[in-house]
Design an enzyme around this catalytic site. Structure first.
Site, PDB file in Angstrom:
ATOM      1  CE  LYS A  11      -4.015  -1.834   2.266  1.00 47.51           C
ATOM      2  NZ  LYS A  11      -5.258  -1.888   3.244  1.00 47.51           N
ATOM      3  CE1 TYR A  51      -9.492  -2.951   0.615  1.00 46.82           C
ATOM      4  CE2 TYR A  51      -8.534  -1.007  -0.287  1.00 46.82           C
ATOM      5  CZ  TYR A  51      -8.472  -2.157   0.190  1.00 46.82           C
ATOM      6  OH  TYR A  51      -7.315  -2.566   0.851  1.00 46.82           O
ATOM      7  CG  ASN A 114      -3.708  -1.888   6.906  1.00 50.62           C
ATOM      8  OD1 ASN A 114      -3.693  -1.578   5.704  1.00 50.62           O
ATOM      9  ND2 ASN A 114      -4.635  -2.471   7.287  1.00 50.62           N
ATOM     10  CG  HIS A 117      -5.594  -6.058   0.075  1.00 50.58           C
ATOM     11  ND1 HIS A 117      -6.898  -6.042   0.527  1.00 50.58           N
ATOM     12  CD2 HIS A 117      -5.714  -6.984  -1.266  1.00 50.58           C
ATOM     13  CE1 HIS A 117      -7.576  -6.948  -0.141  1.00 50.58           C
ATOM     14  NE2 HIS A 117      -6.989  -7.709  -0.902  1.00 50.58           N
ATOM     15  CD  GLU A 128      -9.335  -9.165  -3.196  1.00 51.02           C
ATOM     16  OE1 GLU A 128      -7.956  -9.543  -2.909  1.00 51.02           O
ATOM     17  OE2 GLU A 128     -10.140  -8.666  -2.236  1.00 51.02           O
TER      18      GLU A 128
HETATM   19  P1  DAT Z   1      -8.096  -6.307   5.891  1.00 46.71           P
HETATM   20  O1  DAT Z   1      -7.122  -5.285   5.038  1.00 46.71           O
HETATM   21  O2  DAT Z   1      -7.223  -6.686   7.126  1.00 46.71           O
HETATM   22  O3  DAT Z   1      -8.619  -7.331   5.063  1.00 46.71           O
HETATM   23  P2  DAT Z   1     -10.772  -5.070   6.078  1.00 46.71           P
HETATM   24  O4  DAT Z   1     -10.883  -5.965   4.655  1.00 46.71           O
HETATM   25  O5  DAT Z   1     -11.502  -5.231   7.090  1.00 46.71           O
HETATM   26  O6  DAT Z   1      -9.218  -5.507   6.370  1.00 46.71           O
HETATM   27  O7  DAT Z   1     -10.467  -3.518   5.365  1.00 46.71           O
HETATM   28  C1  DAT Z   1      -9.766  -3.227   4.416  1.00 46.71           C
HETATM   29  C2  DAT Z   1      -9.238  -1.842   4.793  1.00 46.71           C
HETATM   30  O8  DAT Z   1      -9.934  -0.735   5.160  1.00 46.71           O
HETATM   31  C3  DAT Z   1      -8.073  -2.285   5.784  1.00 46.71           C
HETATM   32  O9  DAT Z   1      -7.005  -2.705   5.660  1.00 46.71           O
HETATM   33  C4  DAT Z   1      -7.725  -0.734   6.319  1.00 46.71           C
HETATM   34  C5  DAT Z   1      -9.047  -0.096   6.044  1.00 46.71           C
HETATM   35  N1  DAT Z   1      -9.958  -0.063   7.348  1.00 46.71           N
HETATM   36  C6  DAT Z   1     -10.672  -1.062   7.924  1.00 46.71           C
HETATM   37  N2  DAT Z   1     -11.193  -0.845   9.064  1.00 46.71           N
HETATM   38  C7  DAT Z   1     -10.869   0.454   9.420  1.00 46.71           C
HETATM   39  C8  DAT Z   1     -11.070   1.267  10.554  1.00 46.71           C
HETATM   40  N3  DAT Z   1     -11.858   0.990  11.443  1.00 46.71           N
HETATM   41  N4  DAT Z   1     -10.632   2.404  10.387  1.00 46.71           N
HETATM   42  C9  DAT Z   1     -10.184   3.068   9.336  1.00 46.71           C
HETATM   43  N5  DAT Z   1      -9.485   2.325   8.070  1.00 46.71           N
HETATM   44  C10 DAT Z   1      -9.953   0.884   8.373  1.00 46.71           C
HETATM   45 MG    MG Z   2     -10.027  -7.358   3.549  1.00 47.40          MG
END
Ligand code: DAT
Ligand code: MG
Length: 140
Positions: A11, A51, A114, A117, A128
């Site tokens: 990212k 997303y 973070n 992905h 994807e």
């Molecule tokens: P992951 O990337 O671990 O699969 P996810 O699919 O739940 O997590 O969410 C996609 C992305 O969205 C994640 O990497 C970072 C962002 N995200 C998720 N929850 C968030 C939050 N509470 N606040 C800010 N960004 C968030």
């Molecule tokens: Mg995810």
């Protein structure tokens, strides 16, 4: 266990801080093989569609803005149990919850920024990978 393929994205927070190589090393050390790779600048339309499952969440706008803030590195990783293994190497979404030695523990700045992905299921991986790569770009 079967050999799987999964989509990885390094990212913007990580490409910006020149961490691409360190992150790829973690995948390779875990036995995952890079079978496709490209560095791209995503558009808002691409990031939003990618997303799409999160479009009703309060952080969606912030997520799309972040994903287009710098180039990303898209990769297809291959290996035994690659989908789960990739997520294990990444660690929990929130770096404060991520295990020692994981990408997110070592490199992530916050829950949003973070660093990586990884697809979360075989269905997501297929969707994807096809979203970003043509079959000719996958070289196992
Ligand atoms: P992951 O990337 O671990 O699969 P996810 O699919 O739940 O997590 O969410 C996609 C992305 O969205 C994640 O990497 C970072 C962002 N995200 C998720 N929850 C968030 C939050 N509470 N606040 C800010 N960004 C968030
Ligand atoms: Mg995810």
């Amino acid at each position: 266990m079967a050999v799987e393929r999964t989509l990885s994205i390094i990212k913007p927070d990580a490409t910006k801080r020149n961490l691409t190589g360190k992150i790829i090393a973690k995948f390779e050390e875990a036995g995952l093989r890079v079978v496709a790779s490209k560095r791209v600048q995503l558009t808002a339309a691409q990031a939003g569609e990618f997303y799409g499952e999160h479009k009703e969440r309060p952080f969606f706008g912030e997520l799309v803005a972040f994903m287009i803030s710098e180039p990303v590195v898209l990769q297809v990783l291959e290996g035994e149990n690659a989908i789960a293994k990739n997520r294990e190497v990444m660690g929990a979404t929130d770096p404060a919850q991520a295990a020692e030695g994981t990408i997110r523990k070592e490199f992530a700045l916050s829950k949003g920024e973070n660093s990586a992905h990884g697809s979360d299921s075989p269905e997501a991986a297929a969707r994807e990978i096809a979203f970003f790569f043509s079959g000719l770009e996958l070289v196992g």
